[in-house]
Scaffold this motif. Sequence first.
Motif, PDB file in Angstrom:
ATOM      1  N   LEU A 112       1.047  -1.181  -0.082  1.00 16.92           N
ATOM      2  CA  LEU A 112       0.039   0.082   0.093  1.00 16.92           C
ATOM      3  C   LEU A 112       0.795   1.163  -0.036  1.00 16.92           C
ATOM      4  N   LYS A 113       1.704   1.229   0.713  1.00 12.89           N
ATOM      5  CA  LYS A 113       2.877   2.631   0.868  1.00 12.89           C
ATOM      6  C   LYS A 113       3.664   2.565  -0.532  1.00 12.89           C
ATOM      7  N   SER A 114       4.128   1.506  -1.129  1.00 15.73           N
ATOM      8  CA  SER A 114       4.507   1.329  -2.387  1.00 15.73           C
ATOM      9  C   SER A 114       3.664   1.973  -3.463  1.00 15.73           C
ATOM     10  N   SER A 157       3.655  -3.022  -7.500  1.00 12.98           N
ATOM     11  CA  SER A 157       3.780  -2.979  -6.103  1.00 12.98           C
ATOM     12  C   SER A 157       3.677  -4.549  -5.169  1.00 12.98           C
ATOM     13  N   CYS A 158       2.580  -5.033  -5.793  1.00  9.29           N
ATOM     14  CA  CYS A 158       2.761  -6.625  -5.328  1.00  9.29           C
ATOM     15  C   CYS A 158       3.669  -7.324  -5.505  1.00  9.29           C
ATOM     16  N   LEU A 159       4.207  -7.205  -6.881  1.00  9.29           N
ATOM     17  CA  LEU A 159       5.220  -8.064  -7.277  1.00  9.29           C
ATOM     18  C   LEU A 159       6.541  -7.914  -6.492  1.00  9.29           C
ATOM     19  N   VAL A 160       6.884  -6.582  -6.439  1.00 17.38           N
ATOM     20  CA  VAL A 160       8.096  -6.097  -5.606  1.00 17.38           C
ATOM     21  C   VAL A 160       8.381  -6.545  -4.340  1.00 17.38           C
ATOM     22  N   PHE A 161       7.185  -6.793  -3.443  1.00 17.75           N
ATOM     23  CA  PHE A 161       7.185  -7.063  -2.051  1.00 17.75           C
ATOM     24  C   PHE A 161       6.902  -8.719  -2.025  1.00 17.75           C
ATOM     25  N   LEU A 162       6.466  -9.174  -3.073  1.00 14.15           N
ATOM     26  CA  LEU A 162       5.954 -10.627  -2.882  1.00 14.15           C
ATOM     27  C   LEU A 162       7.247 -11.593  -2.414  1.00 14.15           C
ATOM     28  N   LEU A 192      18.578  -4.164  -0.690  1.00 14.35           N
ATOM     29  CA  LEU A 192      19.127  -3.661  -1.696  1.00 14.35           C
ATOM     30  C   LEU A 192      18.247  -4.034  -3.175  1.00 14.35           C
ATOM     31  N   PHE A 193      17.378  -4.897  -3.061  1.00 22.03           N
ATOM     32  CA  PHE A 193      16.551  -5.010  -4.311  1.00 22.03           C
ATOM     33  C   PHE A 193      15.418  -4.020  -4.139  1.00 22.03           C
TER      34      PHE A 193
END
Length: 348
Positions: A112-114, A157-162, A192-193
């Motif tokens: 959500l913040k992303s 956003s969903c994929l980055v933090f998955l 870093l990612f």
Amino acid sequence: MNSSLVGNQSGRPFCLLAISYLETINFCLLEVVIIVFLMVLIISGNIIVIFVFHCAPLLNHHTTSYFIQTMAYADLLVGVSCLVPSLSLLHYPIVLSESLVCQIFGYVVSVLKSVSMASLACISIDRYIAITKPLTYNTLVTPWRLRICILTIWLYSCLVFLPSFHWGKPGYHGDVFQWCANSWNTDPYFTLFIVVMLYAPAAFIVCFTYFNIFRICQQHTKEINERRVRFSSQDGEAGEAQPCPDKRYAMVLFRITSVFYILWLPYIIYFLLESSDVYSNRVASFLTTWLAISNSFCNCVIYSLSNSVFQKGLKRLSGAICASCARQRVAKDSSTSRSKRSSNGCHV
């Protein structure tokens, strides 16, 4: 990492802020007060923003309203999700395991913040296109493309933090849960990612676009003033300096973006320090995390205080609510008076 965050060994509730524990209660008082207070502010503030956007058609004339509303919905969901740590601190029984709840909550808040961060970057790009290419803006920025952009923001956003479910603690420290504090460590490579995939690009886009926006606005203002001085000198009248018409609206969005990064900067610094095993402190983790989450309410305040059209929409909404309440009161009074007359007629 997180080795300093000792677990609950004495049977007392797991409180991040030691001063919040009282012998007479069995939950973390100060943490609950802070989280519940922020939850109420975030939910109520963003509900008002969403209603005002629906009640003020003029606000929807700007394409940035799509992104502002996206941020409002994301911030509203942040406020709703704050109910989870509140119930945990109050020792409310949760069906799922603490580790799973911790991971899901950390993932949801991070996504959500992303969305908010990516929306701010898209807003700056939108304003940059509007100022640099005003003649072709309507053909470049269409409602269909805006919807695709918003959908892309959510999916990205969903994929980055998955990977956080297997790689390590994401961009949120859910340390209100004991398992989060003691067992869910940050990973420097995952940090870093996230920085490379989200924080750095968003910050670079915002800095680049707003720097150029204000530079172009200064040039436009200088050119307009020179023309006014030239024509006024021919007519024998003194010309007044006129600001760039786009600068005022850009300033509103710049304030929102600046406050976002100011509130998130302490957390990002702490996140990097903890990931590199340089510094770890549960009080700092709690305070920086919830300072960043408080931004979900600050957006409402800044926009309502800075945008004149939003203020008019807010007045219209409050006026409609007051008128509705007045009509209900009048109807209630009339029905009461009629019932009194009918009861008096029965006794005659």
